[in-house]
Design a protein around this motif. Structure first.
Motif, PDB file in Angstrom:
ATOM      1  N   PRO A 142       0.812  -1.230   0.000  1.00 22.18           N
ATOM      2  CA  PRO A 142       0.000   0.000   0.000  1.00 22.18           C
ATOM      3  C   PRO A 142       0.837   1.268   0.000  1.00 22.18           C
ATOM      4  CG  PRO A 142      -0.884  -1.598   1.546  1.00 22.18           C
ATOM      5  CD  PRO A 142       0.452  -2.124   1.118  1.00 22.18           C
ATOM      6  N   THR A 143       1.926   1.281   0.762  1.00 20.75           N
ATOM      7  CA  THR A 143       2.788   2.462   0.786  1.00 20.75           C
ATOM      8  C   THR A 143       3.506   2.635  -0.543  1.00 20.75           C
ATOM      9  OG1 THR A 143       3.115   2.212   3.170  1.00 20.75           O
ATOM     10  CG2 THR A 143       4.709   3.575   1.977  1.00 20.75           C
ATOM     11  N   TRP A 144       3.955   1.522  -1.124  1.00 18.06           N
ATOM     12  CA  TRP A 144       4.651   1.579  -2.413  1.00 18.06           C
ATOM     13  C   TRP A 144       3.717   2.098  -3.503  1.00 18.06           C
ATOM     14  CZ3 TRP A 144       3.932  -1.574  -6.921  1.00 18.06           C
ATOM     15  CH2 TRP A 144       4.932  -1.398  -7.904  1.00 18.06           C
ATOM     16  N   LEU A 145       2.488   1.601  -3.534  1.00 18.26           N
ATOM     17  CA  LEU A 145       1.540   2.054  -4.548  1.00 18.26           C
ATOM     18  C   LEU A 145       1.172   3.514  -4.329  1.00 18.26           C
ATOM     19  CD1 LEU A 145      -0.344   1.172  -6.961  1.00 18.26           C
ATOM     20  CD2 LEU A 145      -2.129   0.905  -5.219  1.00 18.26           C
ATOM     21  N   GLY A 146       0.822   3.849  -3.088  1.00 21.65           N
ATOM     22  CA  GLY A 146       0.477   5.238  -2.780  1.00 21.65           C
ATOM     23  C   GLY A 146      -0.646   5.757  -3.662  1.00 21.65           C
ATOM     24  N   HIS A 147      -0.381   6.888  -4.313  1.00 19.40           N
ATOM     25  CA  HIS A 147      -1.350   7.450  -5.255  1.00 19.40           C
ATOM     26  C   HIS A 147      -0.581   8.202  -6.332  1.00 19.40           C
ATOM     27  CE1 HIS A 147      -0.543  11.266  -3.304  1.00 19.40           C
ATOM     28  NE2 HIS A 147      -1.098  10.878  -2.171  1.00 19.40           N
ATOM     29  N   HIS A 148      -1.292   8.710  -7.319  1.00 20.25           N
ATOM     30  CA  HIS A 148      -0.683   9.452  -8.416  1.00 20.25           C
ATOM     31  C   HIS A 148       0.209  10.547  -7.825  1.00 20.25           C
ATOM     32  CE1 HIS A 148      -0.238  12.027 -11.923  1.00 20.25           C
ATOM     33  NE2 HIS A 148      -0.783  11.093 -12.681  1.00 20.25           N
ATOM     34  N   PRO A 149       1.491  10.588  -8.204  1.00 19.21           N
ATOM     35  CA  PRO A 149       2.431  11.512  -7.550  1.00 19.21           C
ATOM     36  C   PRO A 149       2.154  12.991  -7.801  1.00 19.21           C
ATOM     37  CG  PRO A 149       3.472  10.409  -9.412  1.00 19.21           C
ATOM     38  CD  PRO A 149       2.165   9.730  -9.186  1.00 19.21           C
ATOM     39  N   VAL A 150       1.409  13.326  -8.855  1.00 19.94           N
ATOM     40  CA  VAL A 150       1.113  14.731  -9.141  1.00 19.94           C
ATOM     41  C   VAL A 150      -0.317  15.076  -8.748  1.00 19.94           C
ATOM     42  CG1 VAL A 150       0.944  16.501 -10.940  1.00 19.94           C
ATOM     43  CG2 VAL A 150       2.792  14.813 -11.014  1.00 19.94           C
ATOM     44  N   LEU A 151      -1.255  14.241  -9.131  1.00 15.44           N
ATOM     45  CA  LEU A 151      -2.676  14.576  -8.959  1.00 15.44           C
ATOM     46  C   LEU A 151      -3.321  13.941  -7.738  1.00 15.44           C
ATOM     47  CD1 LEU A 151      -3.709  14.240 -12.709  1.00 15.44           C
ATOM     48  CD2 LEU A 151      -2.989  16.289 -11.472  1.00 15.44           C
ATOM     49  N   GLY A 152      -2.710  12.902  -7.192  1.00 13.30           N
ATOM     50  CA  GLY A 152      -3.322  12.190  -6.076  1.00 13.30           C
ATOM     51  C   GLY A 152      -3.444  13.019  -4.812  1.00 13.30           C
ATOM     52  N   GLY A 153      -2.614  14.043  -4.671  1.00 16.66           N
ATOM     53  CA  GLY A 153      -2.671  14.877  -3.479  1.00 16.66           C
ATOM     54  C   GLY A 153      -3.469  16.154  -3.650  1.00 16.66           C
ATOM     55  N   VAL A 154      -4.138  16.322  -4.785  1.00 14.77           N
ATOM     56  CA  VAL A 154      -4.918  17.530  -5.047  1.00 14.77           C
ATOM     57  C   VAL A 154      -6.313  17.366  -4.460  1.00 14.77           C
ATOM     58  CG1 VAL A 154      -5.879  19.052  -6.817  1.00 14.77           C
ATOM     59  CG2 VAL A 154      -3.622  18.013  -7.155  1.00 14.77           C
ATOM     60  N   ALA A 155      -6.708  18.282  -3.611  1.00 16.27           N
ATOM     61  CA  ALA A 155      -8.031  18.204  -2.967  1.00 16.27           C
ATOM     62  C   ALA A 155      -9.105  18.799  -3.872  1.00 16.27           C
ATOM     63  CB  ALA A 155      -7.999  18.943  -1.638  1.00 16.27           C
ATOM     64  N   ARG A 156     -10.319  18.313  -3.699  1.00 15.07           N
ATOM     65  CA  ARG A 156     -11.459  18.912  -4.401  1.00 15.07           C
ATOM     66  C   ARG A 156     -11.634  20.364  -3.961  1.00 15.07           C
ATOM     67  NH1 ARG A 156     -15.476  15.516  -6.659  1.00 15.07           N
ATOM     68  NH2 ARG A 156     -15.058  13.289  -6.383  1.00 15.07           N
ATOM     69  N   ALA A 157     -12.139  21.186  -4.857  1.00 13.53           N
ATOM     70  CA  ALA A 157     -12.365  22.590  -4.514  1.00 13.53           C
ATOM     71  C   ALA A 157     -13.351  22.712  -3.363  1.00 13.53           C
ATOM     72  CB  ALA A 157     -12.882  23.353  -5.738  1.00 13.53           C
ATOM     73  N   ASP A 158     -14.391  21.865  -3.336  1.00 12.58           N
ATOM     74  CA  ASP A 158     -15.394  21.972  -2.278  1.00 12.58           C
ATOM     75  C   ASP A 158     -14.909  21.382  -0.957  1.00 12.58           C
ATOM     76  OD1 ASP A 158     -15.424  19.290  -2.864  1.00 12.58           O
ATOM     77  OD2 ASP A 158     -17.471  19.265  -3.641  1.00 12.58           O
ATOM     78  N   ALA A 159     -13.663  20.807  -0.988  1.00 14.36           N
ATOM     79  CA  ALA A 159     -13.100  20.286   0.258  1.00 14.36           C
ATOM     80  C   ALA A 159     -12.155  21.307   0.892  1.00 14.36           C
ATOM     81  CB  ALA A 159     -12.371  18.973   0.002  1.00 14.36           C
ATOM     82  N   GLY A 160     -12.073  22.506   0.301  1.00 15.69           N
ATOM     83  CA  GLY A 160     -11.227  23.549   0.863  1.00 15.69           C
ATOM     84  C   GLY A 160      -9.800  23.447   0.394  1.00 15.69           C
TER      85      GLY A 160
END
Length: 227
Positions: A209-227
């Motif tokens: 799970p740690t190795w897979l993580g998430h998309h390195p550029v877009l995975g950490g972008v929050a939704r606009a309605d999430a602040g």
């Protein structure tokens, strides 16, 4: 090619970059695709004729250079092409923040998901030796349910059994795995909900799970309605 008939540099740039499929072709080139067949895997709905046309336009504009002939032909971004990287990245970040996918059936493609993970994941950090991960993906199109990642200094994506011992098996719902990759839910949440199961030696399964993580550029972008 139609033009806006303006000297404005925004118009001049849009005439090239905003052609249909062009941002996705540029995305593929920027993510390391150099061959026609690789770009087809990243943009599977574009016709070969139109992909060829878009590449020809990029070469003519000095954004891409082509080397070789026939099946050995490769494409490479020029300095002018790389200057467009912040533009394409900003489109992705804006889309992830303001126009985020709801992952409808028409947007989910296991082959595209696996291809994206293959090129964005780093081989180190999973194991000290060659590791074969078999993915069983449910909820996608017929005959697109099994994939193999071979991790050994680099990462290869296999669509047919590579004939090597499988070290780890991942049984995943397509929508859930896509959401984890794009940062909409965590692997822990998906596993607790029974949507993703990781089978294999405990040490390897714990690292995955740690190795897979998430998309390195877009995975950490929050939704606009999430602040």
């Amino acid at each position: 090619m139609p033009t806006y008939g303006q000297f404005c540099p925004v118009a001049r740039t849009a005439e090239l970059v905003c052609e249909r499929w062009m941002p996705l072709v540029l995305r593929e080139l920027m993510l390391g695709s150099t061959r026609f067949s690789e770009m087809q895997r990243g943009v599977p709905l574009i016709s070969p004729a139109l992909l060829s046309k878009r590449l020809h336009q990029l070469v003519a504009a000095g954004v891409v250079t082509a080397h070789g002939e026939g099946r050995s032909r490769t494409y490479e971004m020029t300095p002018a092409g790389w200057e467009l990287y912040p533009v394409i990245e900003a489109m992705g970040v804006w889309g992830q923040r303001w126009a985020r996918s709801e992952y409808g059936a028409d947007e989910l493609d296991p082959s595209l998901l696996m291809w994206d993970m293959r090129r964005m994941l780093q081989p180190h950090g999973l194991a000290e030796r060659r590791t074969v991960i078999e993915f069983w993906i449910r909820g996608g199109p017929p005959r697109k349910s099994t994939y193999w990642l071979v991790v050994d200094g680099a990462i290869d994506l296999c669509l047919v059994d590579p004939g090597q011992q499988v070290d780890l098996r991942v049984n995943a719902d397509l929508r859930a795995l896509t959401q984890v990759w794009m940062g909409d839910r965590t692997m822990v949440e998906a596993r607790e909900a029974g949507l993703i199961e990781v089978l294999g030696p405990p040490r390897l399964a714990e690292r995955f799970p740690t190795w897979l993580g998430h998309h390195p550029v877009l995975g950490g972008v929050a939704r606009a309605d999430a602040g």
